[in-house]
Design a protein around this motif. Sequence first.
Motif, PDB file in Angstrom:
ATOM      1  N   VAL A 156     -21.771  41.890 -85.581  1.00 43.35           N
ATOM      2  CA  VAL A 156     -20.920  42.420 -86.407  1.00 43.35           C
ATOM      3  C   VAL A 156     -19.477  42.707 -86.114  1.00 43.35           C
ATOM      4  CG1 VAL A 156     -22.728  43.332 -88.208  1.00 43.35           C
ATOM      5  CG2 VAL A 156     -21.581  44.649 -86.442  1.00 43.35           C
ATOM      6  N   VAL A 157     -18.484  42.596 -86.908  1.00 46.05           N
ATOM      7  CA  VAL A 157     -17.103  42.880 -86.417  1.00 46.05           C
ATOM      8  C   VAL A 157     -16.893  44.408 -86.585  1.00 46.05           C
ATOM      9  CG1 VAL A 157     -14.656  42.658 -87.104  1.00 46.05           C
ATOM     10  CG2 VAL A 157     -16.307  40.537 -87.115  1.00 46.05           C
ATOM     11  N   GLY A 158     -16.476  45.065 -85.564  1.00 45.26           N
ATOM     12  CA  GLY A 158     -16.188  46.509 -85.695  1.00 45.26           C
ATOM     13  C   GLY A 158     -15.001  46.868 -85.775  1.00 45.26           C
ATOM     14  N   GLY A 159     -13.935  45.690 -85.317  1.00 47.44           N
ATOM     15  CA  GLY A 159     -12.516  46.083 -85.499  1.00 47.44           C
ATOM     16  C   GLY A 159     -11.864  44.834 -85.146  1.00 47.44           C
ATOM     17  N   TYR A 160     -10.691  44.703 -85.279  1.00 44.23           N
ATOM     18  CA  TYR A 160      -9.602  43.637 -84.625  1.00 44.23           C
ATOM     19  C   TYR A 160      -8.328  43.923 -84.420  1.00 44.23           C
ATOM     20  CZ  TYR A 160      -7.062  44.244 -89.230  1.00 44.23           C
ATOM     21  OH  TYR A 160      -6.182  44.880 -89.903  1.00 44.23           O
ATOM     22  N   TRP A 161      -7.759  42.987 -83.650  1.00 48.13           N
ATOM     23  CA  TRP A 161      -6.448  42.819 -83.278  1.00 48.13           C
ATOM     24  C   TRP A 161      -5.831  41.702 -83.718  1.00 48.13           C
ATOM     25  CZ3 TRP A 161     -10.398  44.039 -79.982  1.00 48.13           C
ATOM     26  CH2 TRP A 161     -10.472  45.397 -79.454  1.00 48.13           C
ATOM     27  N   MET A 162      -4.414  41.542 -84.216  1.00 51.49           N
ATOM     28  CA  MET A 162      -3.948  40.344 -84.370  1.00 51.49           C
ATOM     29  C   MET A 162      -2.559  40.341 -83.504  1.00 51.49           C
ATOM     30  SD  MET A 162      -3.714  37.485 -86.261  1.00 51.49           S
ATOM     31  CE  MET A 162      -4.502  37.836 -87.952  1.00 51.49           C
ATOM     32  N   ILE A 163      -2.862  39.475 -82.666  1.00 44.55           N
ATOM     33  CA  ILE A 163      -1.605  39.373 -81.682  1.00 44.55           C
ATOM     34  C   ILE A 163      -0.755  38.090 -81.729  1.00 44.55           C
ATOM     35  CG2 ILE A 163      -2.904  41.009 -80.030  1.00 44.55           C
ATOM     36  CD1 ILE A 163      -3.986  38.624 -78.541  1.00 44.55           C
ATOM     37  N   ASP A 164       0.335  38.071 -81.115  1.00 42.71           N
ATOM     38  CA  ASP A 164       1.065  36.872 -81.072  1.00 42.71           C
ATOM     39  C   ASP A 164       1.527  36.660 -79.517  1.00 42.71           C
ATOM     40  OD1 ASP A 164       2.944  34.982 -81.557  1.00 42.71           O
ATOM     41  OD2 ASP A 164       4.203  35.974 -82.869  1.00 42.71           O
ATOM     42  N   VAL A 165       1.009  35.746 -79.069  1.00 45.37           N
ATOM     43  CA  VAL A 165       1.207  35.338 -77.736  1.00 45.37           C
ATOM     44  C   VAL A 165       1.291  33.827 -77.420  1.00 45.37           C
ATOM     45  CG1 VAL A 165      -0.176  37.343 -76.824  1.00 45.37           C
ATOM     46  CG2 VAL A 165      -1.433  35.025 -77.086  1.00 45.37           C
ATOM     47  N   ALA A 166       1.817  33.710 -76.296  1.00 47.84           N
ATOM     48  CA  ALA A 166       2.216  32.157 -76.032  1.00 47.84           C
ATOM     49  C   ALA A 166       1.164  31.053 -75.776  1.00 47.84           C
ATOM     50  CB  ALA A 166       3.110  32.097 -74.565  1.00 47.84           C
ATOM     51  N   SER A 167      -0.183  31.572 -75.418  1.00 50.53           N
ATOM     52  CA  SER A 167      -1.277  30.700 -75.245  1.00 50.53           C
ATOM     53  C   SER A 167      -2.675  31.339 -75.334  1.00 50.53           C
ATOM     54  CB  SER A 167      -1.233  30.082 -73.667  1.00 50.53           C
ATOM     55  OG  SER A 167      -1.338  31.001 -72.942  1.00 50.53           O
ATOM     56  N   ARG A 168      -3.486  30.500 -75.592  1.00 51.50           N
ATOM     57  CA  ARG A 168      -5.074  30.907 -75.714  1.00 51.50           C
ATOM     58  C   ARG A 168      -5.532  31.709 -74.241  1.00 51.50           C
ATOM     59  NH1 ARG A 168      -9.919  28.509 -73.772  1.00 51.50           N
ATOM     60  NH2 ARG A 168     -11.533  28.971 -75.105  1.00 51.50           N
ATOM     61  N   ASP A 169      -4.646  31.364 -73.121  1.00 48.91           N
ATOM     62  CA  ASP A 169      -5.051  31.945 -71.858  1.00 48.91           C
ATOM     63  C   ASP A 169      -4.625  33.235 -71.950  1.00 48.91           C
ATOM     64  OD1 ASP A 169      -6.303  29.805 -70.598  1.00 48.91           O
ATOM     65  OD2 ASP A 169      -4.733  28.952 -69.689  1.00 48.91           O
ATOM     66  N   GLU A 170      -3.435  33.434 -72.431  1.00 50.48           N
ATOM     67  CA  GLU A 170      -2.926  34.766 -72.652  1.00 50.48           C
ATOM     68  C   GLU A 170      -3.673  35.789 -73.357  1.00 50.48           C
ATOM     69  OE1 GLU A 170       1.575  37.124 -73.624  1.00 50.48           O
ATOM     70  OE2 GLU A 170       1.532  35.166 -73.648  1.00 50.48           O
ATOM     71  N   ALA A 171      -4.200  35.088 -74.541  1.00 50.38           N
ATOM     72  CA  ALA A 171      -5.061  36.062 -75.377  1.00 50.38           C
ATOM     73  C   ALA A 171      -6.276  36.389 -74.734  1.00 50.38           C
ATOM     74  CB  ALA A 171      -5.428  35.181 -76.567  1.00 50.38           C
ATOM     75  N   ILE A 172      -6.808  35.383 -73.948  1.00 51.69           N
ATOM     76  CA  ILE A 172      -7.830  35.944 -73.089  1.00 51.69           C
ATOM     77  C   ILE A 172      -7.453  36.990 -72.178  1.00 51.69           C
ATOM     78  CG2 ILE A 172      -9.539  35.071 -71.292  1.00 51.69           C
ATOM     79  CD1 ILE A 172      -9.385  32.132 -72.679  1.00 51.69           C
ATOM     80  N   ALA A 173      -6.345  36.887 -71.607  1.00 54.59           N
ATOM     81  CA  ALA A 173      -5.987  37.886 -70.459  1.00 54.59           C
ATOM     82  C   ALA A 173      -5.996  39.176 -71.196  1.00 54.59           C
ATOM     83  CB  ALA A 173      -4.835  37.415 -69.916  1.00 54.59           C
TER      84      ALA A 173
END
Length: 137
Positions: free
Chosen positions: A77-94
């Motif tokens: 289940v989802v317990g929370g979330y963050w919406m981020i704005d980054v340059a790439s999928r790799d940066e989101a993973i980081a």
Amino acid sequence: MRFMMLMLPSAHCDALPDARPSADAVAKMMRFNKSLQEAGVLLALDGLHPPSAGVRVTTVNGKLKISDGPFAETREVVGGYWMIDVASRDEAIAWASRCPLTPGDTIEIRQVFEMSDFPADVRKAAEGFEELRAATG
């Protein structure tokens, strides 16, 4: 590129409706949240009450079905979330890799659709969506 990072805490499925995280857990998460903000990538974030305090609205054979939590068939289940704005999928993973997880916790990363991802007919059908989204803050 916008990404939603969904927190899937391992203990959230079985948590009672009045369950709350500990002060220590919140302090650790706040350090992570502040690092997102300081880097200028954080757009939004929130935590959610456990599913035992939730309600599901579905349709079954064309009829509305309302189900109060807890939901027996739920494994994640989802317990929370963050919406981020980054340059790439790799940066989101980081960024997700820096989150203070407890054993069994998971962060699911999903890219947010942009209108440019769709063909012209879909963009036409969604006319007004950008204004609607902007008006919600």
